[in-house]
Design an enzyme around this catalytic site. Sequence first.
Site, PDB file in Angstrom:
ATOM      1  N   GLU A   1       0.813  -1.219   0.000  1.00 14.86           N
ATOM      2  CA  GLU A   1       0.000   0.000   0.000  1.00 14.86           C
ATOM      3  C   GLU A   1       0.850   1.274   0.000  1.00 14.86           C
ATOM      4  O   GLU A   1       0.418   2.309  -0.502  1.00 14.86           O
ATOM      5  CB  GLU A   1      -0.930   0.005   1.217  1.00 14.86           C
ATOM      6  CG  GLU A   1      -2.250  -0.687   0.957  1.00 14.86           C
ATOM      7  CD  GLU A   1      -3.014  -0.082  -0.217  1.00 14.86           C
ATOM      8  OE1 GLU A   1      -3.231   1.143  -0.240  1.00 14.86           O
ATOM      9  OE2 GLU A   1      -3.380  -0.840  -1.130  1.00 14.86           O
ATOM     10  N   GLY A   2       2.031   1.200   0.602  1.00 15.97           N
ATOM     11  CA  GLY A   2       2.910   2.378   0.620  1.00 15.97           C
ATOM     12  C   GLY A   2       3.269   2.787  -0.799  1.00 15.97           C
ATOM     13  O   GLY A   2       3.130   3.957  -1.197  1.00 15.97           O
ATOM     14  N   HIS A   3       3.702   1.814  -1.608  1.00 12.17           N
ATOM     15  CA  HIS A   3       4.032   2.109  -3.006  1.00 12.17           C
ATOM     16  C   HIS A   3       2.794   2.618  -3.747  1.00 12.17           C
ATOM     17  O   HIS A   3       2.864   3.572  -4.519  1.00 12.17           O
ATOM     18  CB  HIS A   3       4.527   0.845  -3.722  1.00 12.17           C
ATOM     19  CG  HIS A   3       5.770   0.239  -3.147  1.00 12.17           C
ATOM     20  ND1 HIS A   3       5.766  -0.942  -2.449  1.00 12.17           N
ATOM     21  CD2 HIS A   3       7.067   0.648  -3.184  1.00 12.17           C
ATOM     22  CE1 HIS A   3       6.998  -1.242  -2.079  1.00 12.17           C
ATOM     23  NE2 HIS A   3       7.812  -0.295  -2.502  1.00 12.17           N
TER      24      HIS A   3
ATOM     25  N   GLN B   1       8.116   8.707   2.594  1.00  8.43           N
ATOM     26  CA  GLN B   1       8.822   9.294   3.725  1.00  8.43           C
ATOM     27  C   GLN B   1       9.346   8.260   4.716  1.00  8.43           C
ATOM     28  O   GLN B   1      10.128   8.587   5.602  1.00  8.43           O
ATOM     29  CB  GLN B   1       7.871  10.254   4.428  1.00  8.43           C
ATOM     30  CG  GLN B   1       8.571  11.199   5.355  1.00  8.43           C
ATOM     31  CD  GLN B   1       7.607  12.239   5.886  1.00  8.43           C
ATOM     32  OE1 GLN B   1       7.000  12.963   5.107  1.00  8.43           O
ATOM     33  NE2 GLN B   1       7.462  12.310   7.181  1.00  8.43           N
TER      34      GLN B   1
ATOM     35  N   ASP C   1      11.450   6.058   4.107  1.00  8.20           N
ATOM     36  CA  ASP C   1      12.898   6.120   3.886  1.00  8.20           C
ATOM     37  C   ASP C   1      13.310   7.582   3.904  1.00  8.20           C
ATOM     38  O   ASP C   1      13.686   8.158   2.880  1.00  8.20           O
ATOM     39  CB  ASP C   1      13.239   5.461   2.553  1.00  8.20           C
ATOM     40  CG  ASP C   1      12.844   4.004   2.540  1.00  8.20           C
ATOM     41  OD1 ASP C   1      13.403   3.225   3.313  1.00  8.20           O
ATOM     42  OD2 ASP C   1      11.935   3.643   1.762  1.00  8.20           O
TER      43      ASP C   1
ATOM     44  N   GLN D   1      16.760   8.478   2.718  1.00  9.65           N
ATOM     45  CA  GLN D   1      16.812   8.305   1.260  1.00  9.65           C
ATOM     46  C   GLN D   1      16.199   9.525   0.561  1.00  9.65           C
ATOM     47  O   GLN D   1      16.743  10.021  -0.432  1.00  9.65           O
ATOM     48  CB  GLN D   1      16.059   7.033   0.882  1.00  9.65           C
ATOM     49  CG  GLN D   1      15.805   6.872  -0.609  1.00  9.65           C
ATOM     50  CD  GLN D   1      15.288   5.497  -0.948  1.00  9.65           C
ATOM     51  OE1 GLN D   1      16.048   4.532  -0.921  1.00  9.65           O
ATOM     52  NE2 GLN D   1      14.020   5.382  -1.269  1.00  9.65           N
TER      53      GLN D   1
ATOM     54  N   VAL E   1       2.598   4.944   5.075  1.00  4.27           N
ATOM     55  CA  VAL E   1       1.351   4.189   5.198  1.00  4.27           C
ATOM     56  C   VAL E   1       1.592   3.096   6.239  1.00  4.27           C
ATOM     57  O   VAL E   1       2.611   2.398   6.195  1.00  4.27           O
ATOM     58  CB  VAL E   1       0.929   3.572   3.844  1.00  4.27           C
ATOM     59  CG1 VAL E   1      -0.357   2.779   3.994  1.00  4.27           C
ATOM     60  CG2 VAL E   1       0.755   4.668   2.806  1.00  4.27           C
TER      61      VAL E   1
ATOM     62  N   MET F   1       4.391   0.185   6.709  1.00  2.35           N
ATOM     63  CA  MET F   1       4.432  -0.862   5.682  1.00  2.35           C
ATOM     64  C   MET F   1       5.821  -0.932   5.065  1.00  2.35           C
ATOM     65  O   MET F   1       6.456   0.086   4.826  1.00  2.35           O
ATOM     66  CB  MET F   1       3.389  -0.575   4.619  1.00  2.35           C
ATOM     67  CG  MET F   1       2.012  -0.788   5.162  1.00  2.35           C
ATOM     68  SD  MET F   1       0.854  -1.152   3.874  1.00  2.35           S
ATOM     69  CE  MET F   1      -0.631  -1.212   4.858  1.00  2.35           C
ATOM     70  N   SER F   2       6.272  -2.170   4.839  1.00  2.00           N
ATOM     71  CA  SER F   2       7.588  -2.396   4.254  1.00  2.00           C
ATOM     72  C   SER F   2       7.582  -3.754   3.583  1.00  2.00           C
ATOM     73  O   SER F   2       6.925  -4.688   4.057  1.00  2.00           O
ATOM     74  CB  SER F   2       8.645  -2.385   5.361  1.00  2.00           C
ATOM     75  OG  SER F   2       9.827  -3.023   4.917  1.00  2.00           O
TER      76      SER F   2
HETATM   77  O1  PAF Z   1      13.178   2.798  -1.887  1.00  2.00           O
HETATM   78  C1  PAF Z   1      13.477   1.928  -2.734  1.00  2.00           C
HETATM   79  O2  PAF Z   1      12.703   1.031  -3.034  1.00  2.00           O
HETATM   80  C2  PAF Z   1      14.831   1.985  -3.406  1.00  2.00           C
HETATM   81  O3  PAF Z   1      15.801   2.425  -2.547  1.00  2.00           O
HETATM   82  C3  PAF Z   1      14.823   2.812  -4.722  1.00  2.00           C
HETATM   83  C4  PAF Z   1      14.502   4.279  -4.465  1.00  2.00           C
HETATM   84  C5  PAF Z   1      13.819   2.233  -5.686  1.00  2.00           C
HETATM   85  C6  PAF Z   1      16.205   2.751  -5.369  1.00  2.00           C
HETATM   86  O4  PAF Z   1      16.578   1.443  -5.670  1.00  2.00           O
END
Ligand code: PAF
Length: 284
Positions: free
Chosen positions: A35-37, A148, A150, A153, A176, A184-185
């Site tokens: 769900e996060g994606h 967020q 990450d 990142q 999320v 979620m991960s």
């Molecule tokens: O967050 C992720 O899934 C990865 O670090 C990314 C940004 C796709 C880079 O490989």
Amino acid sequence: LILLRTLRDLVKERNIRERKAVQIGFVPTMGALHEGHLSLVRQALKDRHEVWVSIFVNPLQFGANEDLKKYPRDFKKDSRLLKKAGVSVLYAPNENSFYPVDFQTEVRVKSLSAGLCGAVRPAHFAGVATVVSKLLMQVRPHKLYLGQKDFQQCRVIEQMITDLDMPVRVRRCPIVREKDGLAMSSRNVFLSPSERVQARVLYQALNSVQRGVDSGQRDAFKLKNGMLLALKNAPSGVVDYAEIVDASTLAPMIKLRPSVQVLAAVAVRFSAARLIDNILLDIV
Ligand code: PAF
């Protein structure tokens, strides 16, 4: 959903969009979508972009002892979810053509990559910055959508985009969470049932910091100790860090001030999954 496997096909599709002045919103992922994606995809659609997603498990961002081989992969399910969500293009390049044998460039964002996760994963953010710059050069999106969860990142990529004058805007999207607060991960599937219950303490520990701030505590050291105490409720977890940092520079804070945006961030290692979480603190 158009599936692209090669840079040649990607460039062809991208050039068609260029001629039609289509606005592209890009969500880079490593698959194992949740769900996060999908919330990033929905935000991009809401922003009236045509949505392009990449799935590429980037070997450069995994350390030698990390979970590259085991990283969850389910391409069929991912494609189904993306199609249903309204994604237009899925770019899933092959590793050997993405990184040919003579590939030798590295993009490194120095100080933002040093602390927090960077302290225990020294090559990780250079791997992320390198793959994301390559993907941005290839896809040439108008907007980049990042989660967020990450947070470090996000900051590394934002800084890279600024430093290198990359013509793309960034939209950070909120974390999320599961019903019990766990962020979620893709790695949550690796938790044992008992670890899954214990994993709730990451978010609980972060919330205890906010409560401390609400009751007037401004001493970062004391807030951090409160967080560490709360994390003890996960006896199977080993704390990598629990930090209170400036949300822009990621440097540790000493005294909290309303003029500085502050982040509380944690990382806890369970037997087969390392979990991270964070919250931006409300300081008045
Ligand atoms: O967050 C992720 O899934 C990865 O670090 C990314 C940004 C796709 C880079 O490989």
